[in-house]
Design a protein around this motif. Structure first.
Motif, short mmCIF file in Angstrom:
data_model
loop_
_atom_site.label_atom_id
_atom_site.label_comp_id
_atom_site.label_asym_id
_atom_site.label_seq_id
_atom_site.Cartn_x
_atom_site.Cartn_y
_atom_site.Cartn_z
N ALA A 29 0.84 -1.19 0.00
CA ALA A 29 0.00 0.00 0.00
C ALA A 29 0.87 1.24 0.00
CB ALA A 29 -0.90 0.01 1.23
N THR A 30 0.39 2.27 -0.64
CA THR A 30 1.06 3.56 -0.58
C THR A 30 0.42 4.35 0.55
OG1 THR A 30 1.49 3.53 -2.94
CG2 THR A 30 1.61 5.66 -1.85
N ASN A 31 1.23 4.72 1.50
CA ASN A 31 0.72 5.38 2.70
C ASN A 31 1.54 6.64 2.93
OD1 ASN A 31 -0.38 6.05 5.15
ND2 ASN A 31 0.55 4.38 6.27
N GLY A 32 0.96 7.79 2.69
CA GLY A 32 1.68 9.03 2.92
C GLY A 32 2.86 9.22 1.99
N GLY A 33 2.79 8.66 0.80
CA GLY A 33 3.86 8.86 -0.17
C GLY A 33 4.97 7.85 -0.10
N SER A 34 4.95 6.94 0.86
CA SER A 34 5.99 5.92 0.91
C SER A 34 5.34 4.55 0.77
CB SER A 34 6.77 6.00 2.23
OG SER A 34 5.93 5.74 3.32
N ASP A 35 6.01 3.67 0.03
CA ASP A 35 5.48 2.33 -0.16
C ASP A 35 5.83 1.46 1.04
OD1 ASP A 35 4.39 2.83 -2.64
OD2 ASP A 35 6.21 2.26 -3.71
N LEU A 36 4.82 0.85 1.61
CA LEU A 36 5.02 -0.06 2.73
C LEU A 36 4.33 -1.37 2.42
CD1 LEU A 36 4.30 2.28 5.79
CD2 LEU A 36 6.52 1.50 4.99
N ASP A 37 4.93 -2.45 2.87
CA ASP A 37 4.31 -3.76 2.77
C ASP A 37 3.62 -4.03 4.10
OD1 ASP A 37 5.37 -4.00 0.25
OD2 ASP A 37 7.12 -5.14 0.94
N HIS A 38 2.32 -4.27 4.03
CA HIS A 38 1.50 -4.49 5.21
C HIS A 38 0.98 -5.92 5.23
CE1 HIS A 38 1.12 -0.19 6.27
NE2 HIS A 38 1.08 0.01 4.96
N ILE A 39 0.38 -6.30 6.34
CA ILE A 39 -0.26 -7.60 6.48
C ILE A 39 -1.69 -7.37 6.95
CG2 ILE A 39 -0.27 -9.80 7.72
CD1 ILE A 39 2.71 -9.41 8.19
N TYR A 40 -2.62 -8.13 6.38
CA TYR A 40 -3.98 -8.13 6.92
C TYR A 40 -4.33 -9.55 7.34
CZ TYR A 40 -5.92 -10.19 2.63
OH TYR A 40 -6.22 -11.02 1.59
N CYS A 41 -5.37 -9.66 8.12
CA CYS A 41 -5.78 -10.98 8.56
C CYS A 41 -7.21 -11.24 8.13
CB CYS A 41 -5.63 -11.10 10.07
SG CYS A 41 -5.81 -12.80 10.65
N CYS A 42 -8.17 -10.90 8.93
CA CYS A 42 -9.58 -11.22 8.64
C CYS A 42 -10.20 -10.24 7.65
CB CYS A 42 -10.39 -11.21 9.92
SG CYS A 42 -9.80 -12.42 11.10
N ASP A 43 -9.88 -9.00 7.79
CA ASP A 43 -10.48 -7.96 6.94
C ASP A 43 -9.46 -7.56 5.88
OD1 ASP A 43 -11.60 -5.71 5.77
OD2 ASP A 43 -12.04 -4.71 7.66
N PRO A 44 -9.69 -7.95 4.62
CA PRO A 44 -8.70 -7.65 3.58
C PRO A 44 -8.58 -6.16 3.26
CG PRO A 44 -10.65 -8.60 2.61
CD PRO A 44 -10.83 -8.68 4.10
N ASP A 45 -9.42 -5.33 3.85
CA ASP A 45 -9.36 -3.89 3.63
C ASP A 45 -8.62 -3.15 4.74
OD1 ASP A 45 -10.84 -4.14 1.29
OD2 ASP A 45 -12.74 -3.91 2.35
N LEU A 46 -8.19 -3.88 5.78
CA LEU A 46 -7.57 -3.23 6.94
C LEU A 46 -6.33 -4.00 7.36
CD1 LEU A 46 -8.02 -0.91 8.99
CD2 LEU A 46 -9.18 -2.60 10.43
N ALA A 47 -5.18 -3.33 7.29
CA ALA A 47 -3.93 -3.96 7.71
C ALA A 47 -3.91 -4.11 9.23
CB ALA A 47 -2.74 -3.12 7.26
N LEU A 48 -3.03 -4.96 9.72
CA LEU A 48 -2.90 -5.16 11.16
C LEU A 48 -2.60 -3.86 11.89
CD1 LEU A 48 -0.85 -8.50 11.33
CD2 LEU A 48 -3.33 -8.19 11.55
N CYS A 49 -1.91 -2.95 11.21
CA CYS A 49 -1.53 -1.68 11.83
C CYS A 49 -2.66 -0.65 11.78
CB CYS A 49 -0.30 -1.10 11.14
SG CYS A 49 -0.61 -0.61 9.43
N GLY A 50 -3.74 -0.97 11.05
CA GLY A 50 -4.86 -0.05 10.93
C GLY A 50 -4.91 0.72 9.62
N THR A 51 -3.94 0.51 8.75
CA THR A 51 -3.92 1.19 7.45
C THR A 51 -5.00 0.63 6.54
OG1 THR A 51 -1.55 1.62 7.61
CG2 THR A 51 -2.50 1.67 5.40
N ASP A 52 -5.69 1.51 5.82
CA ASP A 52 -6.67 1.10 4.83
C ASP A 52 -5.94 0.54 3.62
OD1 ASP A 52 -8.66 0.80 2.94
OD2 ASP A 52 -9.27 2.90 2.93
N VAL A 53 -6.10 -0.75 3.38
CA VAL A 53 -5.43 -1.40 2.25
C VAL A 53 -6.44 -1.91 1.23
CG1 VAL A 53 -3.31 -1.98 3.48
CG2 VAL A 53 -5.24 -3.58 3.55
N SER A 54 -7.62 -1.29 1.22
CA SER A 54 -8.62 -1.67 0.23
C SER A 54 -8.12 -1.29 -1.15
CB SER A 54 -9.95 -1.00 0.53
OG SER A 54 -9.83 0.40 0.55
#
Length: 67
Positions: free
Chosen positions: A12-37
């Motif tokens: 996901a692009t978050n604030g201009g920087s590319d980060l690799d996130h992980i989600y679990c149950c909700d594919p639209d929400l990363a474990l950290c709380g970032t919207d990854v829809s």
């Protein structure tokens, strides 16, 4: 939709920087709380560079998570 209880990595692009996130149950929400829809999943062997997601990886999903 991913119905697995195993966390899945996404890029996901978050604030201009590319980060690799992980989600679990909700594919639209990363474990950290970032919207990854609407972002693609990436290779499961990728290094997760979101420090919050990386720290939470390996823990159980929410008890409210249902496959």
């Amino acid at each position: 939709m991913n119905t697995s209880l195993a966390p899945a990595p996404v890029k996901a692009t978050n604030g201009g920087s590319d980060l690799d996130h992980i989600y679990c149950c909700d594919p639209d929400l990363a474990l950290c709380g970032t919207d990854v829809s609407d972002v693609p999943e990436i290779d499961a062997d990728s290094d997760i560079n979101c420090v919050v997601c990386a720290d939470l990886d390996g823990g159980p999903c929410s008890p409210n998570c249902t496959p």
